[in-house]
Design a protein around this motif. Structure first.
Motif, PDB file in Angstrom:
ATOM      1  N   ARG A 272       0.846  -1.197   0.000  1.00 44.70           N
ATOM      2  CA  ARG A 272       0.000   0.000   0.000  1.00 44.70           C
ATOM      3  C   ARG A 272       0.879   1.243   0.000  1.00 44.70           C
ATOM      4  NH1 ARG A 272      -4.580  -0.768   4.597  1.00 44.70           N
ATOM      5  NH2 ARG A 272      -3.805   1.239   5.283  1.00 44.70           N
ATOM      6  N   PRO A 273       0.401   2.348  -0.631  1.00 45.38           N
ATOM      7  CA  PRO A 273       1.238   3.552  -0.640  1.00 45.38           C
ATOM      8  C   PRO A 273       1.684   3.967   0.763  1.00 45.38           C
ATOM      9  CG  PRO A 273      -0.606   3.819  -2.122  1.00 45.38           C
ATOM     10  CD  PRO A 273      -0.818   2.508  -1.430  1.00 45.38           C
TER      11      PRO A 273
ATOM     12  N   ARG B 280       4.373   3.864  -5.846  1.00 43.43           N
ATOM     13  CA  ARG B 280       2.914   3.661  -5.818  1.00 43.43           C
ATOM     14  C   ARG B 280       2.521   2.199  -5.983  1.00 43.43           C
ATOM     15  NH1 ARG B 280       0.107   7.537  -9.744  1.00 43.43           N
ATOM     16  NH2 ARG B 280      -1.572   6.201  -9.070  1.00 43.43           N
TER      17      ARG B 280
ATOM     18  N   LEU C  55       0.953  -1.089  -6.564  1.00 43.37           N
ATOM     19  CA  LEU C  55      -0.267  -1.607  -7.199  1.00 43.37           C
ATOM     20  C   LEU C  55      -1.231  -0.511  -7.650  1.00 43.37           C
ATOM     21  CD1 LEU C  55      -0.775  -4.524  -4.704  1.00 43.37           C
ATOM     22  CD2 LEU C  55      -0.355  -4.798  -7.141  1.00 43.37           C
ATOM     23  N   THR C  56      -1.033   0.720  -7.220  1.00 47.56           N
ATOM     24  CA  THR C  56      -1.966   1.770  -7.621  1.00 47.56           C
ATOM     25  C   THR C  56      -1.469   2.529  -8.846  1.00 47.56           C
ATOM     26  OG1 THR C  56      -0.978   3.504  -6.252  1.00 47.56           O
ATOM     27  CG2 THR C  56      -2.609   2.096  -5.193  1.00 47.56           C
TER      28      THR C  56
END
Lengths: 285, 427
Positions: free
Chosen positions: A122-123, A140, A142-143
């Motif tokens: 997660r970020p 970043r 996975l985003t």
């Protein structure tokens, strides 16, 4: 016992297996091929479903993403597994401990690994905390459409390499010591020992790992479903996720069947190519 | 909790034992009608209704078949679609009713319209179970959304607590100012949506901005998501994450923890979140109605599960009796939330539900006041379209892309093209 009754007896013993193969493999495959050839709302055969999926940007994108994914993930996983196997085959102290550590992720379900990695990536998660502590920029993962596929490759490889390593390690331990002694007497250096003894002797386990790993990576689904649902911007939309979406989410079983037929055809083609590549000059694999 | 588990276990063992005995003496057992109820709920949620029903109807036995939510669609389609008679009653998610009804998977209930409308007076709830002017399911539960806030965080930042009065609800502009203030004061995030990226929870933003639900046309199969209001609101949603006011990379399952741990000040969530938040005695929180856009109108999500009957059922009378007990009989309806705090649509049972909720008012503000007001006045259901699931799937992915930084206009353009193709296949 006559020959005929012997055949009948054999058949009776084989029956459960044959029935299972028919019911669980052949029949569903036939149904899929049949469904793929009937357009929705029609009762005549045609190629409309294939025309639809091959003009569908989502399906075409998922084919592209899957191929990019495979071209990177297969060599990467096999190279790392091979390197680890070579390392684990040497006289490192605490060898049993290291082997266990590397194999451990295999014992964790893929879905659990995906959830844990998802939190770490997660970020505001653990991995970025480490990067920042080391003086690097947070990422970043996975985003980001540019980093998501790489993050998925990292996650599935973390799970996969230990597993594939065990097959290669078993192969390494089967290589007779005398071969190494012979080439050492002939003056071979460590690279030559690897190139001319280890690699050729590993042909069988490597072929198995290559084929099984390719098929397994074609069918990656859980991490995608749990972590990205194919996004951002379709950058992780592997083909199994697309087939699942067609079949069970947007209720388009005809497209899903057509996509499945395409998937199986591509997998078969690649596996056949791999078997040919791994064959020795005298025709034995 | 432990005691209850053991009791359930004991009861299970007893039932199993009785079943074994009964099997031995099957010939002497009296004739019972057995019906099957298919749902995506856990057994604990459904059992209280079944027990209540079987007590009132000793000649009928109900067996609950539970499948995961994502499989319910497939199960309904493959089983009822093939003419299977082994499902008699099923739980139907309200936005999926048009697709199921149009394919003949649900029994037309127009002959019971009077009774249903008498028990469920809110027209929005009736619309939720209708397709093409006919009723296809008994309305059972509904839902709405509220804004939860962390009192301690707001106090520390010197902010006033939002009011629980729907008439003095905040605008988004006011709320974002407050969210920025708490963030400057050291709180990790200003706000989050409980179900990030899900159309169910984001539709009300577009409705509030006057941009429409995203589907139009007589059969609601024409996408309309590139108008000015949609693009502007979607860009607003993306900015929340671009500016770090709301968290990227968090899944819907992880958002409650952010609120419980005091990492986010404001949370848009359903009434069912109360059960989880209340289990944390250290969490000092309150509820307020969801904000609206300045110059726009207040709007809230709605919709939930309803109870439908398989038209192929061979035991229609028993199926109907069960479906009506859990939706029209206040006793059965009330039992339907014994294991799951959902909002009810049945007017009689709602009174009892409201009395239970009233007990919370001193602590968190009038949640029941908000729920009653929103379900009556501001609820906007998801579009009644045969292509809803396709629409929802594509929209959820689009919202996810926008949250991750894709330009709103190009994301919506791409989604509209995809929707035109996919919905065109349904037409």
């Amino acid at each position: 016992m006559t020959k005929r009754s012997a055949i009948l007896a054999a058949l009776a013993f084989l029956m459960p297996a044959l029935v299972s193969v028919f019911l669980l493999r052949l029949w569903p495959a036939a149904v899929a091929v049949n469904t793929s050839l009937i357009p929705p709302g029609s009762d005549t055969y045609g190629l409309d479903n294939f025309r639809y999926i091959f003009t569908d940007p989502v399906f075409l994108n998922s084919l592209k993403v899957t191929l990019v994914f495979l071209v990177i993930v297969n060599p990467l996983q096999i190279a790392i597994s091979l390197a680890l196997a070579l390392l684990m085959n040497t006289a490192v102290p605490l060898i049993g401990f290291w082997r266990t550590v590397i194999l451990l992720p295999v014992a964790i379900p893929q879905s659990v690994s995906a959830v844990v990695w998802g939190v770490a990536l997660r970020p505001d998660g653990l991995v970025n905390a480490v990067l920042v502590a080391l003086g690097m920029e947070p990422q970043r993962f996975l985003t980001s459409p540019d980093q998501a596929l790489a993050s998925i490759i990292l996650i599935v490889s973390w799970i996969g390499v230990g597993y594939w390593m065990t097959f290669i390690l078993a192969g390494l331990q089967d290589i007779p010591k005398s071969l190494y002694e012979a080439v050492t007497i002939d003056g071979a250096n460590p690279w030559q020992r690897f190139r001319f003894v280890t690699l050729p002797q590993l042909r069988r386990p490597l072929t198995f790992v290559l084929v099984a790993n390719t098929v397994a990576n074609f069918l990656i689904f859980a991490p995608i479903q749990i972590l990205t649902a194919g996004g951002p911007e379709g950058s992780t939309d592997l083909i199994m996720n697309t087939v699942y979406t067609q079949a069970f989410i947007i209720s388009d079983p005809e497209s899903a069947a057509a996509s499945t037929v395409v998937l199986v055809a591509v997998v078969l083609l690649i596996v056949i190519l791999q078997f040919r590549m791994m064959r020795t000059e005298d025709g034995h694999d | 909790m432990h005691g209850m588990n053991r009791r359930t276990l004991m009861r299970g063992a007893f039932v199993a034992g009785t079943a074994l005995l009964a099997a031995g003496t099957a010939a002497t057992a009296q004739d019972k009608t057995t019906i099957n109820f298919l749902s995506a709920q856990r057994d604990e949620v459904i059992q209280p209704m079944i027990e209540g029903f079987e007590k009132a109807h000793p000649d009928i036995e109900v067996i609950h078949q539970s499948v995961p939510f994502n499989d319910l669609n497939a199960a309904t389609e493959s089983r009822i679609g093939q003419g299977d008679t082994s499902i008699d009653v099923l739980h139907a998610d309200t936005p999926r009713i048009p697709a199921f009804a149009s394919q003949g998977y649900l029994l037309n209930l127009d002959d019971r319209r009077d009774v249903i409308e008498a028990a469920v007076p809110n027209a929005v709830d009736i619309e939720q179970v209708s397709y093409d002017g006919s009723i296809y399911a008994y309305p059972q539960w509904t839902s709405t959304q509220m804004m939860y806030f962390n009192r301690k965080i707001l106090e520390d930042a010197g902010l006033e607590m939002p009011s629980d009065d729907p008439e003095s609800r905040l605008t988004w502009e006011e709320l974002l100012d407050m969210a920025r203030t708490v963030q400057e004061n050291g709180v990790k995030y200003g706000l989050t949506f409980q179900q990030v990226d899900r159309y169910y929870q984001l539709q009300f933003l577009f409705e509030s901005a006057g941009a429409g639900s995203g589907l139009t046309g007589d059969d609601m199969l024409t996408p309309d998501i590139t108008n000015e209001g949609w693009v502007k609101t979607a860009a607003w949603y993306g900015d929340l994450y671009e500016n770090g006011l709301a968290p990227r990379g968090v899944t819907p399952e992880q958002t409650d923890d952010l609120f419980i741990n005091g990492e986010v000040a404001f949370m848009i969530a359903g009434p069912w979140a109360i059960a989880r938040y209340d289990a944390n005695p250290d969490l000092d929180y309150g509820v307020a109605p969801v904000p609206y856009f300045e110059g726009g109108k207040p709007s809230t999500p709605t919709g939930s599960w309803s109870v439908a009957i398989n038209p192929n059922s061979e035991k229609l009378d028993a199926a109907r009796a069960f479906a009506e007990y859990v939706t029209l009989d206040p006793e059965g309806v009330y039992l339907s939330i014994a294991g799951n705090p959902n909002t009810l649509v049945n007017a009689e049972a709602y009174k009892k539900y409201a009395a239970d909720m009233e007990a919370l008012t001193d602590k968190i503000g009038s949640a029941i006041g908000i729920i009653s007001h929103e379900t009556q006045n501001t609820a906007a259901g998801r579009p009644r379209s045969r292509g809803f699931v396709t629409f929802e799937t594509i929209m959820n992915r689009t919202f996810s892309d926008i949250r991750n930084g894709t330009d709103a206009e190009s994301a919506l353009d791409g989604a509209e093209r995809q929707l035109k193709r996919a919905l065109g296949r349904i037409k």
